[in-house]
Design a protein around this motif. Structure first.
Motif: not given
Length: 194
Positions: A65-78, A101-103
């Motif tokens: 959850a932490l790695l997925g949240g960080a990865g897709l959160g970053l993609i969502g932010a971009v 995206g992070a969720y």
């Protein structure tokens, strides 16, 4: 340490009837303690509730959850930044897109890690030290006794309808089992004890 024999009952009335049977057979009132044991997970050992810091069945899902949240959160932010620059959205809208995206990333990451297990397999075998057998909820009658009367106590508790008859070594003080630990699995007495 005192020898304690205990049995679980469904109701307080059943436990009190068992206590009366014990008293009729010469056990003292100061040697009986009746109390309720909550179901597993409801003992409030932590400020936010629960018995353990994490569910042992969850395995490494928090890392996914932490790695997925960080990865897709970053993609969502971009992606949010690109959309905001193209549509001239407010900074609040960009943060909302990044949050969504992070969720979604944390959810997908946790599901991915959990989904790597073989279908139908338990994450951990019951009885391992980090995942002990759970004590059943119910009314517990604890009896402070000695080795010479242990067999009589077990027989009387079973005859009164007690289940999960167990023995323990603990501290008995002022008519109470003061160091009872609901997270400790019971050490069941064999049915054949006399």
């Amino acid at each position: 340490m005192a020898l304690i024999v205990a049995a679980r009952f469904t109701t307080f009335d059943q436990a009190q009837a068992a206590a009366r049977a014990l008293f009729a057979n010469g056990f003292a009132e100061d040697d009986v303690h009746i109390f309720y044991v909550n179901m597993a997970g409801a003992h409030g050992a932590y400020p936010i509730g629960g018995d353990r810091p994490a569910d042992p069945d969850a395995g490494p899902a928090q890392y996914g959850a932490l790695l997925g949240g960080a990865g897709l959160g970053l993609i969502g932010a971009v992606v949010g930044g690109l959309i905001a620059s193209a549509l001239t959205l407010t900074p609040l809208a960009v943060l909302a897109v990044a949050g969504v995206g992070a969720y979604i990333g944390s959810l997908m990451g946790a599901l991915f890690v959990i989904g790597k297990r073989k279908p139908g397999s338990a994450p951990r075998a019951s009885g391992q030290p980090d995942h002990p057998e759970a004590r059943h909820a119910g009314v517990l009658l604890a009896l402070h006794t000695d080795l010479t009367r242990e067999g009589d106590a077990c027989r009387l508790l079973r005859a009164a309808g007690g289940v999960d008859v167990e023995r323990a070594n603990g501290r008995w003080q002022d008519g109470h089992w003061v160091d009872f630990n609901p997270l400790q699995p019971p050490q069941r007495e064999p049915e054949t004890i006399l």
